[in-house]
Motif scaffolding. Structure first.
Motif, mmCIF file in Angstrom:
data_model
loop_
_atom_site.group_PDB
_atom_site.id
_atom_site.type_symbol
_atom_site.label_atom_id
_atom_site.label_comp_id
_atom_site.label_asym_id
_atom_site.label_seq_id
_atom_site.Cartn_x
_atom_site.Cartn_y
_atom_site.Cartn_z
ATOM 1 N N TYR A 227 14.716 2.545 2.007
ATOM 2 C CA TYR A 227 13.506 1.792 2.359
ATOM 3 C C TYR A 227 12.320 2.298 1.551
ATOM 4 C CZ TYR A 227 9.931 -0.617 5.055
ATOM 5 O OH TYR A 227 8.882 -1.427 5.417
ATOM 6 N N LEU A 228 12.246 3.618 1.344
ATOM 7 C CA LEU A 228 11.145 4.141 0.524
ATOM 8 C C LEU A 228 11.226 3.609 -0.902
ATOM 9 C CD1 LEU A 228 10.895 6.055 3.000
ATOM 10 C CD2 LEU A 228 10.313 7.889 1.364
ATOM 11 N N HIS A 229 12.411 3.538 -1.444
ATOM 12 C CA HIS A 229 12.564 3.016 -2.800
ATOM 13 C C HIS A 229 12.243 1.524 -2.840
ATOM 14 C CE1 HIS A 229 14.113 6.633 -4.720
ATOM 15 N NE2 HIS A 229 14.874 6.849 -3.648
ATOM 16 N N ALA A 230 12.565 0.821 -1.758
ATOM 17 C CA ALA A 230 12.233 -0.610 -1.682
ATOM 18 C C ALA A 230 10.721 -0.797 -1.657
ATOM 19 C CB ALA A 230 12.870 -1.229 -0.443
ATOM 20 N N LEU A 231 10.001 0.108 -0.987
ATOM 21 C CA LEU A 231 8.543 0.010 -0.942
ATOM 22 C C LEU A 231 7.946 0.146 -2.343
ATOM 23 C CD1 LEU A 231 7.705 2.153 2.243
ATOM 24 C CD2 LEU A 231 7.681 -0.337 2.027
ATOM 25 N N VAL A 232 8.486 1.056 -3.094
ATOM 26 C CA VAL A 232 8.015 1.239 -4.469
ATOM 27 C C VAL A 232 8.262 -0.016 -5.288
ATOM 28 C CG1 VAL A 232 8.334 2.549 -6.590
ATOM 29 C CG2 VAL A 232 8.297 3.743 -4.386
ATOM 30 N N GLN A 233 9.400 -0.652 -5.056
ATOM 31 C CA GLN A 233 9.756 -1.827 -5.834
ATOM 32 C C GLN A 233 8.885 -3.038 -5.492
ATOM 33 O OE1 GLN A 233 11.986 -1.902 -8.361
ATOM 34 N NE2 GLN A 233 12.159 0.321 -8.074
ATOM 35 N N VAL A 234 8.443 -3.162 -4.225
ATOM 36 C CA VAL A 234 7.695 -4.364 -3.825
ATOM 37 C C VAL A 234 6.208 -4.247 -4.123
ATOM 38 C CG1 VAL A 234 9.345 -4.915 -2.004
ATOM 39 C CG2 VAL A 234 7.295 -3.582 -1.453
ATOM 40 N N CYS A 235 5.747 -3.084 -4.543
ATOM 41 C CA CYS A 235 4.320 -2.928 -4.838
ATOM 42 C C CYS A 235 4.017 -3.566 -6.196
ATOM 43 C CB CYS A 235 3.929 -1.452 -4.860
ATOM 44 S SG CYS A 235 2.185 -1.204 -5.293
ATOM 45 N N LEU B 93 0.837 -1.204 0.000
ATOM 46 C CA LEU B 93 0.000 0.000 0.000
ATOM 47 C C LEU B 93 0.870 1.253 0.000
ATOM 48 C CD1 LEU B 93 -2.639 1.571 0.249
ATOM 49 C CD2 LEU B 93 -2.540 1.180 2.727
ATOM 50 N N LEU B 94 1.862 1.306 0.879
ATOM 51 C CA LEU B 94 2.723 2.486 0.941
ATOM 52 C C LEU B 94 3.507 2.662 -0.363
ATOM 53 C CD1 LEU B 94 4.045 2.067 4.590
ATOM 54 C CD2 LEU B 94 2.437 3.806 3.766
ATOM 55 N N GLY B 95 3.945 1.548 -0.944
ATOM 56 C CA GLY B 95 4.639 1.642 -2.225
ATOM 57 C C GLY B 95 3.737 2.218 -3.301
ATOM 58 N N ALA B 96 2.473 1.799 -3.324
ATOM 59 C CA ALA B 96 1.527 2.331 -4.318
ATOM 60 C C ALA B 96 1.337 3.829 -4.147
ATOM 61 C CB ALA B 96 0.190 1.606 -4.190
ATOM 62 N N LEU B 97 1.244 4.269 -2.878
ATOM 63 C CA LEU B 97 1.006 5.697 -2.621
ATOM 64 C C LEU B 97 2.264 6.526 -2.881
ATOM 65 C CD1 LEU B 97 -1.133 5.436 0.642
ATOM 66 C CD2 LEU B 97 -1.917 5.661 -1.729
ATOM 67 N N LEU B 98 3.419 5.948 -2.657
ATOM 68 C CA LEU B 98 4.657 6.671 -2.972
ATOM 69 C C LEU B 98 4.855 6.772 -4.479
ATOM 70 C CD1 LEU B 98 7.065 5.091 -0.321
ATOM 71 C CD2 LEU B 98 6.202 7.443 -0.326
ATOM 72 N N LEU B 99 4.448 5.747 -5.195
ATOM 73 C CA LEU B 99 4.597 5.763 -6.650
ATOM 74 C C LEU B 99 3.570 6.665 -7.307
ATOM 75 C CD1 LEU B 99 6.143 4.512 -9.039
ATOM 76 C CD2 LEU B 99 4.409 2.702 -9.094
ATOM 77 N N ASP B 100 2.319 6.558 -6.852
ATOM 78 C CA ASP B 100 1.226 7.369 -7.399
ATOM 79 C C ASP B 100 0.496 8.047 -6.247
ATOM 80 O OD1 ASP B 100 1.782 6.552 -9.996
ATOM 81 O OD2 ASP B 100 0.462 4.806 -9.854
ATOM 82 N N PRO B 101 0.970 9.187 -5.751
ATOM 83 C CA PRO B 101 0.367 9.836 -4.576
ATOM 84 C C PRO B 101 -1.112 10.153 -4.737
ATOM 85 C CG PRO B 101 2.512 10.797 -5.067
ATOM 86 C CD PRO B 101 2.179 9.888 -6.210
ATOM 87 N N HIS B 102 -1.586 10.345 -5.975
ATOM 88 C CA HIS B 102 -3.000 10.682 -6.160
ATOM 89 C C HIS B 102 -3.922 9.535 -5.771
ATOM 90 C CE1 HIS B 102 -2.137 8.477 -9.899
ATOM 91 N NE2 HIS B 102 -3.437 8.253 -9.960
ATOM 92 N N ARG B 103 -3.380 8.336 -5.623
ATOM 93 C CA ARG B 103 -4.221 7.201 -5.248
ATOM 94 C C ARG B 103 -4.689 7.276 -3.804
ATOM 95 N NH1 ARG B 103 -4.584 3.654 -9.272
ATOM 96 N NH2 ARG B 103 -2.954 3.662 -10.892
ATOM 97 N N TYR C 71 -5.547 -3.122 -0.866
ATOM 98 C CA TYR C 71 -4.545 -3.214 0.184
ATOM 99 C C TYR C 71 -5.017 -2.476 1.449
ATOM 100 C CZ TYR C 71 -1.518 -4.373 -3.827
ATOM 101 O OH TYR C 71 -0.969 -4.939 -4.964
ATOM 102 N N ALA C 72 -5.624 -1.310 1.245
ATOM 103 C CA ALA C 72 -6.104 -0.527 2.387
ATOM 104 C C ALA C 72 -7.181 -1.282 3.156
ATOM 105 C CB ALA C 72 -6.639 0.823 1.910
#
Length: 371
Positions: free
Chosen positions: A98-106, A28-38, A115-116
């Motif tokens: 870690y933030l970049h890792a979150l983006v990668q695992v989404c 979920l955090l990876g999705a929001l970091l990649l596409d904040p509008h979500r 996810y939410a």
């Protein structure tokens, strides 16, 4: 040749792997970091819904910071840097990697709402578990000046949590937890046994007072023999038949209460030693029963919420069924308190009528003779 563990190998083996919800939160955090509008598609959760402080801090930063321009966000890490700086105020261990890792695992950012919902479900389970643990802890808190009122207030708080979860996840009919309810806690309590003996003896000596405590039922007593003798007393009183130790003993024999080897002489001696008032001892027994019921209800809900395989729908259905037991004994407690004139009520005893003894009776009930 025997295996020789490397230094700290055993410590590493002892570290439990992350629970599934941890990976869901990462997605979920990876999705929001990649596409904040979500973030507009995500509802039902707050920072408190996350299982770790780091994830909670990241979600709080993502949901409060102004969203970046999509085109600019695709070109640089300016917004990610702002998220990290904001989250670091609450979680010092976070890093840019870690933030970049979150983006990668989404796997699929567009699945953020799903996810939410999973995060919300797991948070509901944790909330229910915490509320149930508080109820059990309160039952065993011997320092409380008014244990019944405090326990009932905690039961109301637990019911409020269940209602809130039900509003978020409306229960489906016929869906109960798959988790077996734990057996009642059995324990010996000499004080409870002695008080029940006094209740039975005093009611035998003053049968006219039995009708005033109709709110006390056999299952409120801790021992099967005591429960059976109380039923003998109430039955004889209802029939308007003579009541004394001998008539109660005869009724007990007719009901098979002596089949377990109980000594008739001991029963006669017990019934011949009244003290105090029927109302006082009956109220003590009912208080003990209420606390025991609250404890068992809390442990049932703990077991349900502790099983991660149960869905929120199952948790609501199981918790409401368990809470119904408290509601039933609570009604009788209110009747008892309302039926006792204030001037006749005794001061609260220094020792509490604790819960374990009545649960011992619950555990022994299946062995009772059929009446």
């Amino acid at each position: 040749m025997p295996h020789t563990p490397e230094p700290d190998e055993d410590d590493l083996d002892a570290i439990a792997p992350p629970q599934p919800v941890f990976h869901v939160e990462q997605a979920l955090l990876g999705a929001l970091l990649l596409d904040p509008h979500r973030i507009d598609d995500v509802n039902g959760i707050t920072a408190d819904s996350f299982s770790t402080a780091a994830h909670a801090a990241l979600y709080a930063a993502i949901s409060t910071l102004p969203r970046p321009d999509p085109a600019e966000h695709a070109k640089n890490t300016t917004w990610l840097d702002r998220v990290l700086a904001t989250a670091l105020e609450e979680a010092r261990g976070l890093t840019a990697s870690y933030l970049h890792a979150l983006v990668q695992v989404c796997p699929w950012p567009r699945h953020a709402p799903a996810y939410a919902r999973m995060v919300e479900a797991e948070h509901a389970r944790r909330r229910l578990l915490t509320a149930a643990e508080r109820l059990v802890h309160t039952v065993h808190d011997a320092s409380l000046p008014h244990p019944v009122q405090t326990v009932l207030a905690e039961a109301d708080a637990l019911a409020a949590v269940v209602d809130d979860i039900a509003n978020r996840f409306p229960p489906r009919s016929g869906v109960l937890p798959r988790t077996p309810a734990p057996p009642p806690t059995a324990a010996d309590d000499t004080e409870a046994v002695e008080e029940e003996q006094l209740l039975l003896a005093t009611a035998t000596a003053r049968p006219d007072d039995i009708d005033a405590v109709r709110w006390l039922i056999p299952d409120d007593l801790t021992l099967p023999l005591h429960a059976g003798l109380w039923q003998c007393l109430t039955t004889l009183a209802r029939r308007d038949e003579p009541i004394d130790p001998v008539t109660v003993l005869w009724e007990a024999q007719q009901r098979g209460l002596l089949d377990d080897g109980s000594d008739p002489g001991e029963i006669l001696r017990m019934l011949a030693e009244p003290a105090g008032s029927v109302g006082h001892w009956a109220e003590r027994a009912l208080q003990r029963s209420l606390l025991a019921t609250a404890e068992h209800t809390g442990r049932r809900i703990e077991a349900y919420a502790g099983d991660s395989a149960n869905t929120p729908f199952q948790l609501v259905a199981g918790a409401r069924r368990a809470l119904a037991d408290i509601a039933a004994v609570r009604t009788r407690w209110q009747n008892a308190a309302g039926a006792t004139p204030p001037q006749q009520r005794r001061a609260a005893p220094a020792t509490r009528a604790g819960p374990p003894t009545t649960t011992a009776a619950h555990a022994a009930r299946p062995t009772r003779a059929t009446r």
